[in-house]
Design an enzyme around this catalytic site. Structure first.
Site, mmCIF file in Angstrom:
data_model
loop_
_atom_site.group_PDB
_atom_site.id
_atom_site.type_symbol
_atom_site.label_atom_id
_atom_site.label_comp_id
_atom_site.label_asym_id
_atom_site.label_seq_id
_atom_site.Cartn_x
_atom_site.Cartn_y
_atom_site.Cartn_z
ATOM 1 N N TYR A 54 8.549 32.054 43.204
ATOM 2 C CA TYR A 54 9.278 33.317 43.173
ATOM 3 C C TYR A 54 8.280 34.463 42.974
ATOM 4 O O TYR A 54 8.311 35.469 43.685
ATOM 5 C CB TYR A 54 10.318 33.302 42.039
ATOM 6 C CG TYR A 54 11.151 34.559 41.994
ATOM 7 C CD1 TYR A 54 12.315 34.660 42.746
ATOM 8 C CD2 TYR A 54 10.750 35.644 41.219
ATOM 9 C CE1 TYR A 54 13.071 35.822 42.734
ATOM 10 C CE2 TYR A 54 11.493 36.811 41.206
ATOM 11 C CZ TYR A 54 12.662 36.892 41.952
ATOM 12 O OH TYR A 54 13.393 38.043 41.944
ATOM 13 N N SER A 100 41.733 51.962 29.270
ATOM 14 C CA SER A 100 41.652 50.819 28.363
ATOM 15 C C SER A 100 42.996 50.105 28.425
ATOM 16 O O SER A 100 43.916 50.554 29.110
ATOM 17 C CB SER A 100 41.329 51.268 26.951
ATOM 18 O OG SER A 100 42.325 52.143 26.520
ATOM 19 N N LYS A 139 38.477 38.185 26.845
ATOM 20 C CA LYS A 139 38.142 39.568 26.501
ATOM 21 C C LYS A 139 36.744 39.543 25.900
ATOM 22 O O LYS A 139 36.534 39.141 24.754
ATOM 23 C CB LYS A 139 39.151 40.143 25.511
ATOM 24 C CG LYS A 139 38.894 41.618 25.238
ATOM 25 C CD LYS A 139 40.063 42.267 24.538
ATOM 26 C CE LYS A 139 39.936 43.774 24.488
ATOM 27 N NZ LYS A 139 38.728 44.258 23.823
ATOM 28 N N GLU A 196 31.910 43.935 31.970
ATOM 29 C CA GLU A 196 31.394 44.041 30.612
ATOM 30 C C GLU A 196 29.935 43.610 30.562
ATOM 31 O O GLU A 196 29.586 42.534 31.039
ATOM 32 C CB GLU A 196 32.248 43.128 29.713
ATOM 33 C CG GLU A 196 32.174 43.433 28.258
ATOM 34 C CD GLU A 196 33.214 44.475 27.809
ATOM 35 O OE1 GLU A 196 33.845 45.124 28.678
ATOM 36 O OE2 GLU A 196 33.376 44.634 26.598
HETATM 37 S S1 IVH Z 1 40.475 45.057 32.016
HETATM 38 C C1 IVH Z 1 42.751 48.696 33.380
HETATM 39 N N1 IVH Z 1 39.414 42.729 31.383
HETATM 40 O O1 IVH Z 1 38.270 45.620 26.774
HETATM 41 C C2 IVH Z 1 42.139 47.481 32.783
HETATM 42 N N2 IVH Z 1 38.879 44.595 30.022
HETATM 43 O O2 IVH Z 1 40.562 48.210 26.727
HETATM 44 C C3 IVH Z 1 40.764 47.694 32.318
HETATM 45 N N3 IVH Z 1 37.288 44.085 28.215
HETATM 46 O O3 IVH Z 1 36.711 48.394 26.872
HETATM 47 C C4 IVH Z 1 40.180 46.665 31.456
HETATM 48 N N4 IVH Z 1 37.050 41.969 28.680
HETATM 49 O O4 IVH Z 1 35.542 46.818 28.444
HETATM 50 C C5 IVH Z 1 39.516 44.040 31.055
HETATM 51 N N5 IVH Z 1 38.526 40.618 30.969
HETATM 52 C C6 IVH Z 1 38.613 41.916 30.652
HETATM 53 C C7 IVH Z 1 37.918 42.475 29.574
HETATM 54 C C8 IVH Z 1 38.071 43.827 29.284
HETATM 55 C C9 IVH Z 1 36.685 42.954 27.876
HETATM 56 C C10 IVH Z 1 37.126 45.372 27.486
HETATM 57 C C11 IVH Z 1 36.908 46.558 28.358
HETATM 58 C C12 IVH Z 1 37.603 47.678 27.654
HETATM 59 C C13 IVH Z 1 38.567 46.990 26.755
HETATM 60 C C14 IVH Z 1 39.953 47.162 27.298
#
Ligand code: IVH
Length: 710
Positions: A54, A100, A139, A196
């Site tokens: 690489y 959020s 999450k 994330e």
């Molecule tokens: S969806 C409109 N999916 O949790 C939907 N968020 O308030 C937008 N987060 O700060 C978010 N894992 O960074 C989504 N699998 C996931 C997530 C995720 C972490 C965080 C995101 C945001 C907060 C949601």
């Protein structure tokens, strides 16, 4: 891997192509190859070429781009780590606000039931209507990032900020090897991928360990470490912070057909080379074996084994059409919810601070805590690492502290909650002091200049160090003495039955059976386990000796390099430095260890109680890829430095088989002194006859000096 037909092997591509379209093509090919291999390495964790290959391709590309700067592109792998130190981050207005999601704080099943009921109500469904399909995912506990790809090339990466305006952190995000600089197989006009940025727990632990060793500030948890790295103004520092990424959604999209379901969207993003977490499912409704509740439970049970922190799971209505029908309330989608797990950080009080003495004599301050339930277990102690770390965190007896316990990691005090009203600037007056004498053996405690750790100077005179040394030797990854656990070792050392490692092997059933709560049968088992432990490998034995700075990997390197313990014991620092990954500190530590007569004595005594070792672990897996897979060997006569067992183990480790008699099918006869009829037979049948040196060469093993075996 494609042939390097244009430039042969020269790293700089010495014969530059004459035709510029040929050059453009070659550059594109190199970038594509590098991108492909970076994806295999960083995202799929399954490299197909050695690192050196690489690097060679990378240097070739770099050299060509240097000679032709006009042909450099933003998506070139050479452009990952080239940013300047910034004064601050530019503001970026999000094309679509970063929203959020609503959080179900109740950590029981009811959170999932309530969400499903709400969605059904909003959609006007009745009880007889079929279950709603959901995409269920984790999450992640990091920070949200928007990756903007224009015509397939990463153009901008921004933090969430207030949801409307974030910060441009492109140059730091580019350093994350998992994030493609160019999408695979798609070039939509605009595709914003949201996800994330996080730090894996093992990466977090080793980052903190490095910080601690340097006396630098440690990070409270992986999320803070990740956030700090993303907002680091010096991209060179950001590049050293090990970050990872998971995609979970979209922002602005132009010129791309968004799949009809969220789960299909994640599949599509994955195909474009973006990391998508494998721990996800499509759930039918809330209840039942494929429902949200089952997912919440299953992930809750797996939470400790995941390599990264999560603070819950996320449920999303899978169909985009239904998502659109549901729409938003204020700034939150009605079609998604976060469902939490119990926190991995809690507040509690420090009741006292004790000192623990480790194997190498290190004195570790340990906080005795008011019992607290955190990360799934009840915690009563937490390490404070060392005096300096403790001071930096301003920990005092009586303080309220934040305790973190995530994964299988030892609980830790990560910070102090300032007393109400007292400013952070209040002078810190510690109410704990390091003892001048070891609390176990009363030997002097010292701290070497430049070291952060205090140590007991008692060595194996110190019962605490002796116990730890025995446990270290007996652990599964070292010599492995099954059943020799903490309680037994306490009794053996406290009862003065065992003072040194070799004395372990002199314990008989009678002495063991006389111990507290030790049945005859258990005593016999321990004796049998000790017998079994006598057949070990050189790396395990070396590791088990507990030489400072010699971990498992170093022990393996040493064994491979020297082949024999006597050569390691007698090696000079210079010779030790020639070993892979052995630096001055490790070399010195090994030399110091074997300069102590009592350590050499321990090795001699272990030999005389009958411990034997072979160079390698017998290898069973992937036999066919081993150099001698399928080859048969016959051993005859006495080899200069290898016993029969050792030679056999080495051959087997290389995939070969040792058989008893010579036939036409035998591949090699390994002959030593006084080889007999087998040698004659080999000559008769025309089978290759080799000596020990040739055997070693065949097995790619290092030769050893000619004095006796281990
Ligand atoms: S969806 C409109 N999916 O949790 C939907 N968020 O308030 C937008 N987060 O700060 C978010 N894992 O960074 C989504 N699998 C996931 C997530 C995720 C972490 C965080 C995101 C945001 C907060 C949601």
């Amino acid at each position: 891997m494609d042939q390097d037909h244009l430039f042969g092997d020269s790293p700089a591509g010495a014969q530059a192509p004459t035709d510029s379209s040929e050059l453009v093509q070659r550059l594109a090919q190199l970038r594509e190859q590098l991108q492909h291999h970076a994806h295999l390495y960083y995202t799929l964790d399954a490299p197909q070429i050695p690192d050196a290959e690489y690097d060679r391709l990378f240097k070739q590309l770099q050299a060509l781009e240097e000679a032709h700067p006009e042909l450099r592109t933003a998506d070139s792998p050479t452009q990952r780590v080239l940013g300047k130190v910034l004064d601050g981050f530019a503001a970026v207005r999000h094309a679509m606000p970063m929203l959020s999601i609503r959080t179900e704080t109740d950590t029981e099943a009811s959170g999932a039931l309530a969400f499903d009921a709400r969605v059904r109500r909003e959609l006007g469904l009745s009880e007889t209507d079929p279950a709603i399909e959901y995409a269920a995912e984790l999450k992640f506990d990091g920070l949200a990032i928007n990756l903007r790809y224009e015509h397939g090339v990463l153009a901008c990466a921004a933090t969430r900020g207030d949801g409307e305006v974030g910060e441009d952190v492109t140059q730091n995000i580019r350093t994350i090897g998992q994030i493609p600089l160019r999408l695979h197989g798609a070039e939509p006009v605009v595709l914003e991928v949201r996800g994330e940025v996080y730090m894996r727990r093992d990466d977090f632990e080793s980052l903190n360990e490095r910080q601690r060793e340097r006396g630098d500030k440690t990070f409270v948890n992986p999320r803070n470490a990740a956030a700090g790295a993303v907002r680091q103004l010096d991209p060179a520092i950001a590049a050293q912070r090990p970050l990872s990424f998971f995609a979970y959604g979209l922002g602005e999209v132009r010129g791309w057909d968004v799949p009809a379901t969220h789960s299909a969207l994640l599949d599509a993003l994955q195909r474009m080379g973006l990391p998508v977490c494998a721990e996800r499912t499509v759930a039918q409704g809330a209840e039942g074996p494929t429902g949200l509740v089952a997912f919440h439970r299953a992930m809750g049970a797996r939470r400790d084994q995941l390599p990264f922190d999560i603070d819950g799971v996320v449920y999303k209505v899978n169909s985009r059409e239904l998502q659109q029908r549901l729409g938003f309330v204020t700034r939150e989608p009605r079609w998604a919810v976060a469902h939490k797990y119990p926190a991995q950080e809690q507040l509690t009080q420090v009741e006292s601070i004790d000192i623990q003495v480790g194997r190498t004599g290190k004195l570790t301050p340990v906080a005795r805590l008011k019992r607290v339930f955190v990360g799934g277990v009840t915690v009563t102690n937490a390490t404070l690492h060392n005096l300096f770390e403790m001071r930096r965190k301003r920990v005092r007896v009586g303080d309220t502290v934040i305790v973190r316990r995530a994964g299988d990691v030892i609980p830790e005090v990560v910070g102090v909650v300032p007393v109400e009203g007292s400013a952070a600037r209040t002078p810190y007056v510690p109410n704990f002091h390091m003892p001048r004498q070891c609390p176990v053996c009363a030997s002097a405690v010292v701290r070497e200049p430049g070291e952060v750790n205090h140590r007991c100077t008692g060595g194996l005179f110190c019962a605490a160090q002796r116990k730890q040394a025995l446990l270290h030797f007996a652990q599964r990854r070292a010599v492995e003495v099954e059943g020799l656990g903490e309680k037994l070792v306490d009794q053996l050392v406290d009862g003065a039955l065992v003072r040194t490692l070799p004395e372990l092997y002199k314990l008989g059933v009678a002495k063991l059976a006389a111990l507290d709560r030790m049945a005859d049968k258990s005593a016999q088992n321990i004796v049998a386990a000790l017998e079994k432990s006598k057949h070990t490998t050189l790396p395990r034995f070396l590791y088990g000796l507990g030489i400072r700075h010699v971990g498992e990997a170093t022990a393996k390197d040493l064994a491979r390099h020297f082949g024999q313990i006597d050569r390691i014991m007698d090696a000079t620092e210079e010779q030790l430095l020639a070993v892979n990954d052995v630096g001055p500190i490790v070399a010195k530590s090994i030399r110091t260890f074997f300069d102590q007569p009592h350590n050499r004595e321990v090795v001699e005594q272990l030999r005389s109680v009958g411990i034997t070792w072979v160079e390698h672990e017998p290898v069973q897996v992937a036999q066919s890829s081993l150099p001698q897979a399928g080859k048969t060997f016959v051993l005859t006569g006495t080899l200069p430095s290898l016993s029969r067992e050792e030679a056999k183990a080495m051959i087997e480790a290389a995939g070969g088989k040792v058989v008893g008699s010579v036939s036409k099918k035998t591949h090699y006869v390994v002959a030593g002194d006084e080889a007999g009829s087998k040698l004659d037979k080999a000559r008769e049948l025309g089978v290759s006859v080799i000596d020990e040196d040739e055997l070693r060469a065949l097995l790619h093993a290092e030769p050893r000096s000619d004095h006796g075996g281990a």
